[in-house]
Design a protein around this motif. Structure first.
Motif, mmCIF file in Angstrom:
data_model
loop_
_atom_site.group_PDB
_atom_site.id
_atom_site.type_symbol
_atom_site.label_atom_id
_atom_site.label_comp_id
_atom_site.label_asym_id
_atom_site.label_seq_id
_atom_site.Cartn_x
_atom_site.Cartn_y
_atom_site.Cartn_z
ATOM 1 N N LEU A 1 0.686 -1.272 0.087
ATOM 2 C CA LEU A 1 0.031 -0.034 -0.036
ATOM 3 C C LEU A 1 0.767 1.271 0.091
ATOM 4 O O LEU A 1 0.633 2.208 -0.880
ATOM 5 C CB LEU A 1 -0.827 -0.068 1.139
ATOM 6 N N TYR A 2 1.789 1.156 0.920
ATOM 7 C CA TYR A 2 2.842 2.261 0.834
ATOM 8 C C TYR A 2 3.479 2.617 -0.655
ATOM 9 O O TYR A 2 3.672 3.625 -0.901
ATOM 10 C CB TYR A 2 4.147 2.019 1.779
ATOM 11 N N ALA A 3 3.802 1.339 -1.343
ATOM 12 C CA ALA A 3 4.217 1.561 -2.586
ATOM 13 C C ALA A 3 3.232 2.135 -3.664
ATOM 14 O O ALA A 3 3.633 3.020 -4.366
ATOM 15 C CB ALA A 3 4.675 0.077 -3.217
ATOM 16 N N VAL A 4 1.991 1.837 -3.638
ATOM 17 C CA VAL A 4 0.944 2.071 -4.675
ATOM 18 C C VAL A 4 0.716 3.686 -4.315
ATOM 19 O O VAL A 4 0.648 4.246 -5.256
ATOM 20 C CB VAL A 4 -0.196 1.510 -4.295
ATOM 21 N N GLY A 5 0.607 3.987 -3.022
ATOM 22 C CA GLY A 5 0.298 5.236 -2.590
ATOM 23 C C GLY A 5 1.686 6.242 -2.851
ATOM 24 O O GLY A 5 1.668 7.541 -3.541
ATOM 25 N N GLY A 6 2.878 5.720 -2.815
ATOM 26 C CA GLY A 6 4.207 6.622 -2.912
ATOM 27 C C GLY A 6 4.172 6.928 -4.448
ATOM 28 O O GLY A 6 4.719 7.820 -4.789
ATOM 29 N N ASN A 7 4.182 5.875 -5.235
ATOM 30 C CA ASN A 7 4.494 6.091 -6.665
ATOM 31 C C ASN A 7 3.721 4.732 -7.731
ATOM 32 O O ASN A 7 4.505 3.660 -7.406
ATOM 33 C CB ASN A 7 5.912 6.011 -6.979
ATOM 34 N N GLU B 1 3.475 3.807 -10.549
ATOM 35 C CA GLU B 1 4.149 3.311 -11.310
ATOM 36 C C GLU B 1 5.369 2.419 -10.999
ATOM 37 O O GLU B 1 5.624 1.444 -11.648
ATOM 38 C CB GLU B 1 4.739 4.428 -12.342
ATOM 39 N N VAL B 2 6.126 2.796 -10.140
ATOM 40 C CA VAL B 2 7.025 1.992 -9.536
ATOM 41 C C VAL B 2 6.615 0.859 -8.909
ATOM 42 O O VAL B 2 6.978 -0.432 -9.232
ATOM 43 C CB VAL B 2 7.711 2.846 -8.467
ATOM 44 N N ALA B 3 5.380 0.987 -8.259
ATOM 45 C CA ALA B 3 4.634 -0.326 -7.728
ATOM 46 C C ALA B 3 4.375 -1.340 -8.912
ATOM 47 O O ALA B 3 4.634 -2.337 -8.700
ATOM 48 C CB ALA B 3 3.479 0.305 -6.751
ATOM 49 N N ARG B 4 3.816 -0.912 -9.930
ATOM 50 C CA ARG B 4 3.468 -1.642 -11.018
ATOM 51 C C ARG B 4 4.797 -2.256 -11.807
ATOM 52 O O ARG B 4 4.755 -3.468 -11.868
ATOM 53 C CB ARG B 4 2.854 -0.720 -12.132
ATOM 54 N N LEU B 5 5.739 -1.428 -11.786
ATOM 55 C CA LEU B 5 7.005 -2.152 -12.505
ATOM 56 C C LEU B 5 7.543 -3.020 -11.659
ATOM 57 O O LEU B 5 8.520 -3.893 -11.890
ATOM 58 C CB LEU B 5 7.920 -0.986 -12.792
ATOM 59 N N SER B 6 7.517 -2.828 -10.390
ATOM 60 C CA SER B 6 7.928 -4.088 -9.402
ATOM 61 C C SER B 6 7.117 -5.221 -8.888
ATOM 62 O O SER B 6 7.348 -5.955 -8.322
ATOM 63 C CB SER B 6 8.210 -3.350 -7.899
#
Lengths: 513, 308, 324
Positions: free
Chosen positions: C195-201, C203-208
């Motif tokens: 959730l932190y990743a999705v909220g933070g960025n 696109e980064v979350a998706r690429l990860s």
């Protein structure tokens, strides 16, 4: 530069490829990014992918990473056809990618970033102890554990170390194929050495590595085979041992370098100094002394982090100088914000045209007039003097019309819109940062010609670029940045080697002016 | 033609089918009179929305205008002119505050104006002791409920409709024909590029909040005239205004939106209520359908953008 | 690489909102001692501050999840009303119906959360509009079907609001459990990290490789579930639910305010549940203080607005970015 640096320790070149791309085509609105490209990589091999910006390298990589689906062609992994609907599937299949733009979360720790999406679980909860341990191990394996600790927040790390975190993250997948996109762009020499060693180590462990770079030194140092892309097509695949850098350049640009760029300025073209900086400095820059005269293009070379782009940002008031004096057209000025710079008719254009240059949802007309309007009273009529059609003609803009939204223009035309925006207010000091990055080769040449003709019309141009051929091809003088300072200055036509020597801090430059 | 105008037309035709008097001049005039406050509010809100922000404080500002006016006028009609002037000054002050806090303290406008919503409502209630007090004199209420008679062709035209017309023309001119309006849209589209293009972002944004707050003062004066003094006159108006702007094709978080669209959006919501009322839907259900329609409209826009 | 290593331990201590909490507490104590009636620092008063925080606290914990994911939920107030009404309506004062009532409202809550999440992720509707829409829709159905207090909760159910566990009121225990669970999910589970990743960025979350849609949907389900808990609590406290209880409490805007005062970024990716608790407690302390100072509810409201702005400004004013 030697053609075959350390060929003593080459990777395996036999055996079947682990990953194969056959006849891959990918189209975007208005451009064919990849046109029937085939490419393969074997286990235990480093296969370099070179080509100019816009040649299709990153599109190819994003197809490998599952970000884009190809329009035509097949992907084979271990001989089996594969397709991804999500980047996650590419990772699952054993393909991991280090993107050039950082894919890190600044407000999360190093460990959390490395294992994002694969956090170790113990009794239903994230096992933070193990997360830290595993990260520490990875960092130790990279040999960077004395600089980076698992619990540090990424935002607190300098850029170069963030890059190392990226690499650690990619390694943490037990991947079969590792794709690295310009992994050394932000690294110092020592860090590059370290990385080269690492790449070899991973290769020897049997990993298949796709190495994207336009630094030939590295390419020849680690690559077993090299594939050259140009304008979305494959020019050829060669054994690294069989070619010289000059061969590669010819393959990349398809013609000799000197025919490719416009002529340099003649002495009579050059006028009085328009921009003079004495003793300029701020947090990241120091002792900047620089003069740019009407009619000349001054190139700013330097590695990422050298202060190359920071210099332009300081002049434009984004991170202003806190020391020294700036004179513009002979007058001492203070530039504390972009608005100050714009009022003084300084123009600014960067590679991040979508983030820093354009309002993408707005039509060509409104983008071209944006600066003009910013300088007029708020309630002045929106349209009126300068003629947008004329400005569009001046930059040779190819658009469906002046009411077309700029989001639908090609990269080259978008960049021309940004340029027209500054011409609309007669900016005569123009700051360019990687003006042709991500633009296809023909548009690139057209922008280069445009920049030269602007110089000929009496504008002073300061152009930073990460591409040495562009610096060499365009600049009437070259200043080389290193460690936040101007480390030396070179005349027009300096060689890559001369520039790199200064850019890596190896020696003082000869002063030509 | 943007889809919202088609929808508005369809609903109006439907209404006239159910109630033939709607399609007469007086029918249209009373419809526009009832819709005027919401439409004016939507016009003001649009300035903030295209700049990439929200103004949630307008509902409370309306309440403050209505309650404050009745307190200050104190039953003496002679006070009306200066009280109205004071209300505009309060509105401008609120707008400047919202814009300045957002621009300089970097508080997202959603939060700035949420805080203002709470504060202004509190202030209005504090002023009157929590209950509607006093009454508004006729020379105040005239704008919201009276008509100008003897107009050629139209016979009687409500003042509210004239005011709406003036606001619509001025707002359209400001947003689409001035450098400020264009810079505002560019700012909402890409704040970074706007700043690097020399757009005086703080000034441009603060003016947008002033425009929004001013529209709330006007809407408050009309609502006070139309329906008298109450403590909840402004409740929920901010969400209605945002919905109207979005229905009219504005993009939340900025960069896209047209003034005629936003006003048509507000009229459409009003027409929809009228229609559902004629169809015998109870009020709560009408509100409920409004929710579905807003989602549908935005989903449709998102789908169309993805497709192109 | 000679630059000094920048050692910044993560999760060092409490979020900065606790500093404000301490400040609010001391300030209230001093003001009440000087000008107020009675003592501020009494056990009863402190307990009262906590009890006051329960209704808002639970839903604010849930709101933290939506906001941390870069989303927002304006439908919670209406869901609270729906829950409160349905609880007492189904229960009809009969303890035998407690389980059924809870099951129904929890199911409604999960459904609403799922719907919100799906509209936001699949139809790509801005979360503000999506949840405004679902909220209006729910309220419409509810107010059409019920005009007043409906039914009654069973007396046994009122324990939730009035019971004690030893010296501690049950509501406070409830809040503590919700905060602890929220913190556990947010800071110790994979979902929380994602959730932190999705909220933070995103696109980064998706690429990860994260399935960002799924993460956001779960976040919205959690938010809605927390609104159900608040609704249950309010039904227990009032003895019955009425269709206006949620809006009367302004739980949508107040919960958002508590979250951002607690230091969670409205844009997502930064913050946490504990900060939200601090935000809620700050509000309760201010309420208690104004009550004891005898200034009345409206002055309190005037200040509350400014506190929201000031607290968020204290986190944001150093930013160089443009915000809208």
């Amino acid at each position: 530069m030697k053609a075959n640096g350390s060929s003593a320790e080459r990777g395996r070149r036999d055996g079947p490829p682990i990953l194969e791309m056959q006849g891959i085509t990918k189209r975007f609105p208005g451009v064919v990014a990849l046109d029937g490209v085939s490419f393969d990589v074997r286990p235990g091999e480093v296969h370099a992918l070179v080509g100019e910006n816009g040649a299709g390298k990153s599109t190819l990589m994003k197809i490998l990473g599952g970000v884009y689906a190809p329009d035509e062609g097949t992907l084979l992994l271990d001989g089996r056809p594969i397709s991804f609907s999500h980047p996650w599937e590419a990772q699952q299949q054993g393909i991991s990618i280090i993107y050039q733009e950082f894919n890190l979360l600044p407000y999360r720790t190093v460990a959390e970033n490395i294992f994002l999406g694969r956090e170790p679980i113990r009794r239903g909860l994230v096992d933070y102890a193990r997360l830290r341990r595993d990260s520490a191990q990875l960092l130790a394996r990279l040999g960077v554990d004395q600089w980076i600790e698992p619990d540090m927040l990424v935002k607190d790390l300098p850029v170069a170390r963030q890059q190392l975190v990226e690499i650690a993250k990619a390694l943490s997948f037990s991947s079969k194929v590792l794709v690295m996109d310009e992994p050394t762009a932000a690294l110092t020499d020592r860090e590059v050495e370290l990385l080269m060693g690492l790449v070899r180590q991973l290769r020897d462990e049997g990993l298949a590595i796709v190495y994207i770079s336009h630094r030939f030194k590295e390419v020849f140092e680690v690559a077993d085979r090299i594939t050259v892309l140009k304008d979305g097509r494959k020019v050829g695949t060669v054994d690294a041992a069989d070619v010289t850098p000059d061969d590669l350049i010819r393959m990349m640009i398809g013609r000799p370098l000197d025919a490719y760029y416009p002529e340099y300025a003649r002495p009579e073209d050059i006028g009085p100094p328009l921009l003079e900086i004495k003793g300029g400095g701020n947090d990241v820059l120091d002792d900047i002394n620089l003069t740019v005269r009407a009619g000349e293009i001054v190139g700013v070379a330097g590695l990422q982090g050298s202060g190359r782009t920071e210099l332009l940002r300081a002049i434009f008031g984004i991170q202003p100088f806190t020391r020294g004096t700036v004179r513009l057209r002979g007058q001492e000025v203070r530039i504390r914000s972009p608005l100050d710079a714009v009022r003084l008719r300084i123009g600014f254009l960067t590679e991040n045209r979508k983030e820093e240059g354009l309002a993408l949802l707005q039509p060509v007309r409104d983008n071209i007039l944006l600066v003009h309007r910013a300088l007029r009273p708020l309630l002045a009529k929106a349209n009126g003097a300068p003629s947008v059609a004329e400005l569009a003609g001046q930059v040779d803009l190819r658009a469906a019309g002046l009411d077309q939204e700029v989001q639908y223009l090609s990269g080259g035309n978008q960049q021309k819109v940004v340029l027209a925006k500054w011409l609309a207010v007669d900016a005569d000091v123009l700051l360019f940062s990687d003006p042709t990055r991500g633009i296809d080769v023909n548009a690139k040449a057209s922008i280069h010609r445009l920049i030269r003709s602007l110089a000929q019309s009496g504008k002073a141009i300061l152009m930073a670029s990460s591409e040495l051929p562009e610096i060499i091809g365009m600049s009437d003088r070259i200043v080389v940045m290193w460690d936040g300072r101007i480390h030396g200055e070179l005349p027009a036509g300096a060689t890559e080697a001369e520039i790199m020597a200064l850019a890596t801090g190896q020696r003082e430059g000869r002063r030509s002016t | 033609m943007p889809p919202i105008f088609v929808v508005l037309l369809v609903i109006c035709v439907w209404i006239s089918f159910l109630n033939p008097r709607f399609a007469t001049v007086p029918g249209i005039m009373s419809f526009l009179m009832r819709a005027a406050p919401a439409a004016i509010l939507a016009a003001g809100q649009l300035f903030v929305i295209v700049s990439g922000g929200f103004d949630l404080s307008v509902g409370s500002l309306i309440t403050l205008v209505v309650l404050g006016s009745s307190m200050l006028i104190g039953g003496d009609p002679a006070n009306t002119p200066w009280v109205i002037a004071v209300m505009f000054l309060i509105g401008i002050a609120v707008g400047v505050f919202n814009g300045a806090v957002t621009s300089w303290l970097k508080v997202p406008s959603f939060i700035t104006t949420l805080g203002m919503l709470v504060t202004l409502k509190g202030f209005a209630l504090l002023w009157t002791g929590g209950a509607p007090r006093g009454a508004l004199p006729n020379n105040f209420r005239v704008f919201g409920r009276n008509r100008l008679s003897g107009v050629p062709l139209l016979d009687e035209v409500p003042y509210a409709v004239i005011i709406l017309l003036v606001v619509a023309v001025v707002a359209t001119y400001l947003l689409h024909r001035t450098g400020w309006g264009k810079q505002l849209i560019a700012l909402g589209d890409n704040p970074r590029a706007a700043r690097l293009s020399g757009v005086p972002t703080a000034k441009v944004r603060i003016l947008a909040f002033v425009a929004s707050a001013t529209s709330a003062v006007i809407a408050g004066i009309l609502l006070g005239g139309f329906s008298g003094v109450s403590t909840n006159v402004g409740d929920g108006q901010e969400l209605g205004a945002i919905s109207a702007a979005v229905l009219g094709g504005a993009k939340l978080l900025g960069g896209r939106g047209t003034m005629p669209g936003a006003i048509a959006g507000a009229l459409t919501l009003q027409a929809l209520f009228t229609l559902l009322n004629l169809l015998g839907w109870p009020k709560p259900l009408r509100d409920g359908l409004q929710g579905v329609i807003i989602i549908g409209a935005v989903a449709y826009t998102a789908w169309r953008e993805r497709r192109s | 690489m000679s630059a000094p290593v920048n050692r910044k331990p993560k999760r060092a201590g409490l979020p900065p909102a606790f500093l404000f909490l301490a400040g609010a507490f001391v300030g209230a104590w001093v003001l009440v001692s000087l000008f107020g009636r009675g003592q501020f620092l009494t056990a009863a008063n402190i307990t009262n501050i906590f009890v006051r925080s329960v209704a808002l606290g639970m839903v604010a914990v849930g709101q933290s999840f939506a906001i941390l994911g870069g989303s927002i939920d304006l439908s919670v107030a209406h869901l609270i009303s729906v829950t409160a009404v349905m609880t007492s309506f189904i229960m009809q004062g009969d303890p035998a119906n407690i389980a059924r009532a809870i099951a129904v409202v929890v199911a409604i809550g999960l459904g609403v959360g799922l719907l919100n999440g799906l509209i936001i992720t699949k139809l790509r509707v801005n979360s503000l509009i999506a949840t405004l829409g679902t909220g209006l829709f729910m309220q419409g159905l509810l107010s059409t079907s019920f005009q007043n207090f409906a039914g009654a909760v069973a007396p046994e159910f009122e324990v939730l609001a009035y019971g004690t566990w030893g010296p501690v009121p049950i509501p406070v225990v409830m809040l503590a459990v919700v905060v602890a669970l929220g913190a556990l999910v947010m800071h110790r589970t994979r979902f929380g990290a994602h959730l932190y990743a999705v909220g933070g960025n995103a696109e980064v979350a998706r690429l990860s490789g994260l399935r960002t849609d799924r993460v956001l949907i779960v976040a919205h389900v959690i938010t809605s579930f927390s609104a159900v808990l608040t609704g249950l609590f309010i039904a227990a406290r009032l003895g019955a639910g009425a269709p206006w209880v949620g809006q009367d409490g302004v739980y949508d805007l107040e919960s958002i305010a508590a979250v951002v005062v607690g230091g969670t970024a409205l844009a997502g990716g930064r913050g946490g549940v504990l900060g939200t608790l601090a935000g809620v407690l700050i509000f309760s302390i201010m309420d208690a203080m104004f009550n004891q100072l005898g200034t009345g509810a409206f002055l309190k409201q005037v200040f509350r607005g400014f506190i929201i702005i000031a607290a968020v400004a204290s986190y944001s004013f150093r930013s160089k970015e443009e915000v809208g």
